[in-house]
Design a protein around this motif. Structure first.
Motif, PDB file in Angstrom:
ATOM      1  N   THR A  52      75.893  35.668  21.545  1.00 20.84           N
ATOM      2  CA  THR A  52      75.567  35.690  20.126  1.00 20.84           C
ATOM      3  C   THR A  52      75.861  37.074  19.576  1.00 20.84           C
ATOM      4  O   THR A  52      75.448  38.076  20.171  1.00 20.84           O
ATOM      5  CB  THR A  52      74.081  35.350  19.899  1.00 20.84           C
ATOM      6  OG1 THR A  52      73.808  34.055  20.437  1.00 20.84           O
ATOM      7  CG2 THR A  52      73.748  35.358  18.413  1.00 20.84           C
ATOM      8  N   SER A  53      76.555  37.136  18.449  1.00 22.54           N
ATOM      9  CA  SER A  53      76.909  38.426  17.867  1.00 22.54           C
ATOM     10  C   SER A  53      75.746  39.013  17.087  1.00 22.54           C
ATOM     11  O   SER A  53      74.733  38.341  16.841  1.00 22.54           O
ATOM     12  CB  SER A  53      78.122  38.275  16.941  1.00 22.54           C
ATOM     13  OG  SER A  53      77.731  37.654  15.725  1.00 22.54           O
ATOM     14  N   THR A  55      75.565  39.448  14.089  1.00 23.45           N
ATOM     15  CA  THR A  55      75.387  38.745  12.810  1.00 23.45           C
ATOM     16  C   THR A  55      74.791  37.355  13.013  1.00 23.45           C
ATOM     17  O   THR A  55      74.702  36.556  12.074  1.00 23.45           O
ATOM     18  CB  THR A  55      76.726  38.618  12.055  1.00 23.45           C
ATOM     19  OG1 THR A  55      77.677  37.927  12.887  1.00 23.45           O
ATOM     20  CG2 THR A  55      77.268  39.992  11.690  1.00 23.45           C
ATOM     21  N   GLN A  57      76.025  34.916  14.938  1.00 23.33           N
ATOM     22  CA  GLN A  57      77.019  33.877  15.168  1.00 23.33           C
ATOM     23  C   GLN A  57      77.270  33.663  16.663  1.00 23.33           C
ATOM     24  O   GLN A  57      77.294  34.619  17.441  1.00 23.33           O
ATOM     25  CB  GLN A  57      78.352  34.267  14.500  1.00 23.33           C
ATOM     26  CG  GLN A  57      78.241  34.509  13.004  1.00 23.33           C
ATOM     27  CD  GLN A  57      77.807  33.268  12.257  1.00 23.33           C
ATOM     28  OE1 GLN A  57      78.351  32.188  12.456  1.00 23.33           O
ATOM     29  NE2 GLN A  57      76.814  33.422  11.385  1.00 23.33           N
ATOM     30  N   ALA A  58      77.447  32.409  17.056  1.00 20.67           N
ATOM     31  CA  ALA A  58      77.835  32.107  18.430  1.00 20.67           C
ATOM     32  C   ALA A  58      79.295  32.512  18.598  1.00 20.67           C
ATOM     33  O   ALA A  58      80.155  32.117  17.808  1.00 20.67           O
ATOM     34  CB  ALA A  58      77.657  30.621  18.714  1.00 20.67           C
ATOM     35  N   VAL A  59      79.580  33.327  19.609  1.00 23.69           N
ATOM     36  CA  VAL A  59      80.935  33.815  19.822  1.00 23.69           C
ATOM     37  C   VAL A  59      81.327  33.666  21.286  1.00 23.69           C
ATOM     38  O   VAL A  59      80.474  33.618  22.171  1.00 23.69           O
ATOM     39  CB  VAL A  59      81.089  35.301  19.404  1.00 23.69           C
ATOM     40  CG1 VAL A  59      80.902  35.463  17.902  1.00 23.69           C
ATOM     41  CG2 VAL A  59      80.106  36.191  20.160  1.00 23.69           C
ATOM     42  N   THR A  63      86.991  34.301  20.411  1.00 21.69           N
ATOM     43  CA  THR A  63      86.718  34.751  19.045  1.00 21.69           C
ATOM     44  C   THR A  63      87.509  36.011  18.725  1.00 21.69           C
ATOM     45  O   THR A  63      87.915  36.231  17.576  1.00 21.69           O
ATOM     46  CB  THR A  63      85.212  35.033  18.860  1.00 21.69           C
ATOM     47  OG1 THR A  63      84.471  33.841  19.163  1.00 21.69           O
ATOM     48  CG2 THR A  63      84.903  35.477  17.433  1.00 21.69           C
TER      49      THR A  63
END
Length: 209
Positions: A52-53, A55, A57-59, A63
């Motif tokens: 998870t980044s 921000t 977001q799942a990465v 990515t």
């Protein structure tokens, strides 16, 4: 950092470098290179993770396809190695100028219980709000990634939660296809790091030269 902690970190870093250098010794004996940093091509796996980044977001590694990646393991409460290393990487991206558009610094936390995406975001953006990305995940995901790249660290003591996590200052460098290419430490100069990154960026979008 007290003397005992400094000795522990020195041992961890020393063992990490010694172990990896043994792996690289065979190829080093049979070939010469104009790279300044240690080559790890073929000795470490291609980048692979699901995290998870900062921000939220799942990465995954995909990515960041198309970018040369500098991966560093640390934690936001670190008072010694991490601020120095992150400031150094921010300086390197500044030196790269417009070439830094194709570079991302991946700061992977070793302390996922405390380093939430929000905490990571505040931390990485104070060094480099453009190129730095904080990554976290489950304890199991982080441990799997450290084992994958033989990252040396000692988790926080279960007896004393205030005790620092000890870790090496290694920077893992991947080309734009996610292949592990180079390894840098504090023993390498900023000039050599910058030069090798420019060469990697210039070599057919970071493809093996």
């Amino acid at each position: 950092m007290d003397k005992r902690a400094a000795r522990s970190l020195s041992l961890i870093t020393g063992r990490f470098i010694s172990g990896l250098m043994m792996v690289l010794a065979v190829s080093a004996c049979t070939s010469r290179s104009s790279w300044h940093l240690e080559q790890v091509t073929g000795h470490l796996p291609e980048l692979n993770f699901s995290l998870t980044s900062d921000t939220g977001q799942a990465v995954t590694a995909e990515t960041y396809d198309g970018h040369v990646l500098l991966m560093y393991f640390g934690f936001t409460h670190c008072e010694a190695e991490c601020p120095v290393s992150m400031a150094r990487l921010a300086r390197i991206t500044q030196l790269l100028g417009s070439d830094a558009q194709q570079v991302r610094v991946l700061f992977v936390t070793l302390d996922p219980e405390r380093d939430t995406p929000q905490v990571l975001h505040r931390y990485v953006t104070q060094f480099d709000p453009v190129h730095a990305v904080g990554l976290t995940g489950s304890k199991e995901d982080i441990e799997a990634l450290t084992k994958q790249y033989r990252a040396a660290y000692r988790p926080r003591s279960k007896i004393s939660e205030s005790r620092d996590i000890m870790h090496s200052d290694a920077i893992y460098i991947f080309d734009s296809r996610g292949q592990a290419r180079l390894l840098a430490t504090s023993a390498d100069s900023d000039e050599n790091l910058e030069q090798d990154l420019r060469r990697l960026l210039a070599s057919a979008d970071g493809i093996r030269q």
